[in-house]
Design a protein around this motif. Structure first.
Motif, mmCIF file in Angstrom:
data_model
loop_
_atom_site.group_PDB
_atom_site.id
_atom_site.type_symbol
_atom_site.label_atom_id
_atom_site.label_comp_id
_atom_site.label_asym_id
_atom_site.label_seq_id
_atom_site.Cartn_x
_atom_site.Cartn_y
_atom_site.Cartn_z
ATOM 1 N N GLY A 42 8.375 9.894 8.087
ATOM 2 C CA GLY A 42 8.644 10.274 9.167
ATOM 3 C C GLY A 42 7.642 8.997 10.062
ATOM 4 O O GLY A 42 7.628 10.231 11.651
ATOM 5 N N LYS A 43 7.031 8.270 9.871
ATOM 6 C CA LYS A 43 6.046 7.749 10.965
ATOM 7 C C LYS A 43 6.582 6.225 10.712
ATOM 8 O O LYS A 43 7.333 6.050 10.078
ATOM 9 C CB LYS A 43 4.498 7.593 10.248
ATOM 10 C CG LYS A 43 4.297 8.979 10.045
ATOM 11 C CD LYS A 43 3.072 8.790 9.621
ATOM 12 C CE LYS A 43 1.909 10.240 9.845
ATOM 13 N NZ LYS A 43 0.699 10.087 9.325
ATOM 14 N N GLU A 44 6.052 5.615 12.173
ATOM 15 C CA GLU A 44 6.427 3.868 12.128
ATOM 16 C C GLU A 44 5.669 3.384 11.413
ATOM 17 O O GLU A 44 4.432 3.256 10.596
ATOM 18 C CB GLU A 44 5.824 3.628 13.558
ATOM 19 C CG GLU A 44 6.597 4.404 14.298
ATOM 20 C CD GLU A 44 6.747 4.267 16.048
ATOM 21 O OE1 GLU A 44 7.744 3.797 16.544
ATOM 22 O OE2 GLU A 44 5.532 2.312 15.914
ATOM 23 N N ARG A 45 5.922 2.177 10.413
ATOM 24 C CA ARG A 45 5.082 0.644 9.734
ATOM 25 C C ARG A 45 3.620 0.343 10.239
ATOM 26 O O ARG A 45 4.275 0.347 11.849
ATOM 27 C CB ARG A 45 6.324 0.194 9.515
ATOM 28 C CG ARG A 45 5.729 -1.063 9.477
ATOM 29 C CD ARG A 45 6.574 -2.015 7.648
ATOM 30 N NE ARG A 45 6.970 -2.504 9.408
ATOM 31 C CZ ARG A 45 8.556 -4.017 8.960
ATOM 32 N NH1 ARG A 45 9.444 -3.339 7.491
ATOM 33 N NH2 ARG A 45 8.755 -4.168 10.601
ATOM 34 N N GLU A 46 3.192 -0.278 9.382
ATOM 35 C CA GLU A 46 1.966 -0.233 10.433
ATOM 36 C C GLU A 46 1.182 -0.969 9.905
ATOM 37 O O GLU A 46 1.127 -0.754 8.856
ATOM 38 C CB GLU A 46 0.863 1.210 10.896
ATOM 39 C CG GLU A 46 0.482 1.641 9.202
ATOM 40 C CD GLU A 46 -0.782 3.005 10.012
ATOM 41 O OE1 GLU A 46 -0.824 3.405 10.720
ATOM 42 O OE2 GLU A 46 -0.737 3.459 8.488
ATOM 43 N N PHE A 47 0.311 -2.101 11.054
ATOM 44 C CA PHE A 47 -0.652 -2.754 9.964
ATOM 45 C C PHE A 47 -1.040 -2.546 9.102
ATOM 46 O O PHE A 47 -2.492 -1.850 9.251
ATOM 47 C CB PHE A 47 -1.240 -3.603 11.034
ATOM 48 C CG PHE A 47 -1.959 -4.184 10.907
ATOM 49 C CD1 PHE A 47 -3.810 -4.150 10.668
ATOM 50 C CD2 PHE A 47 -1.782 -6.137 10.334
ATOM 51 C CE1 PHE A 47 -4.331 -5.480 10.968
ATOM 52 C CE2 PHE A 47 -2.706 -7.201 10.043
ATOM 53 C CZ PHE A 47 -3.763 -6.653 10.006
ATOM 54 N N VAL A 48 -1.767 -2.893 8.438
ATOM 55 C CA VAL A 48 -3.163 -2.656 6.990
ATOM 56 C C VAL A 48 -3.559 -3.539 7.373
ATOM 57 O O VAL A 48 -4.677 -3.684 7.148
ATOM 58 C CB VAL A 48 -1.643 -2.088 5.680
ATOM 59 C CG1 VAL A 48 -3.243 -2.039 4.670
ATOM 60 C CG2 VAL A 48 -1.604 -1.161 5.777
ATOM 61 N N ALA A 49 -3.684 -5.011 6.405
ATOM 62 C CA ALA A 49 -4.441 -6.142 6.491
ATOM 63 C C ALA A 49 -3.868 -7.468 6.217
ATOM 64 O O ALA A 49 -2.244 -7.740 5.856
ATOM 65 C CB ALA A 49 -5.049 -6.378 5.185
ATOM 66 N N GLU A 50 -4.810 -8.516 6.709
ATOM 67 C CA GLU A 50 -3.770 -9.447 7.306
ATOM 68 C C GLU A 50 -4.672 -10.733 7.004
ATOM 69 O O GLU A 50 -6.436 -10.720 6.545
ATOM 70 C CB GLU A 50 -3.319 -10.365 8.396
ATOM 71 C CG GLU A 50 -2.685 -11.881 8.664
ATOM 72 C CD GLU A 50 -2.720 -12.182 10.223
ATOM 73 O OE1 GLU A 50 -0.969 -12.503 11.115
ATOM 74 O OE2 GLU A 50 -3.218 -12.843 10.755
#
Length: 119
Positions: A42-50
């Motif tokens: 139910g949520k948008e994809r989000e950045f975790v790490a790069e």
């Protein structure tokens, strides 16, 4: 083309640890920056790490800073995400992605691996 395959997901209790792996094949591994993203139901994809091509530069979302560590092994064509101190809110499908130096957008994506943290 770069093919990405994630592994290492699973079910863990809150406070536990998991290490995700992303195996890459195709064009030169060391030419790419790699990132981890996640998407909860139910949520948008989000950045975790790069992590940068050389591994010298690493960036984290505030929500995981101090708990997660991204790394890469250019000899093994693999990127890792070490996740410690897991919380129920970390539950999501985790995706590995790659982008070239000349692109600000991630061009290649894996199929994702499920991480579930129980309270």
């Amino acid at each position: 083309q770069v093919q990405l395959v994630e592994s290492g997901g699973g079910l863990v209790q809150a406070g536990g640890s998991l290490r995700l792996s992303c195996a890459a094949s195709g064009r030169t591994f060391s030419s790419y920056h790699f990132g981890w993203f996640r998407q909860a139901p139910g949520k948008e994809r989000e950045f975790v790490a790069e992590i940068s091509r050389s591994g010298d530069n690493r960036y984290y979302a505030d929500s995981v800073k101090g708990r997660f560590t991204i790394s890469r092994d250019n000899a093994k064509n693999t990127v890792y995400l070490q996740m410690n101190g897991l919380k129920p809110e970390d539950t999501a499908v985790y995706y590995c992605a790659a982008r070239s130096t000349y692109s600000s957008n991630y061009e290649y994506w894996g199929q994702g691996t499920q991480v579930t943290v129980s309270s």
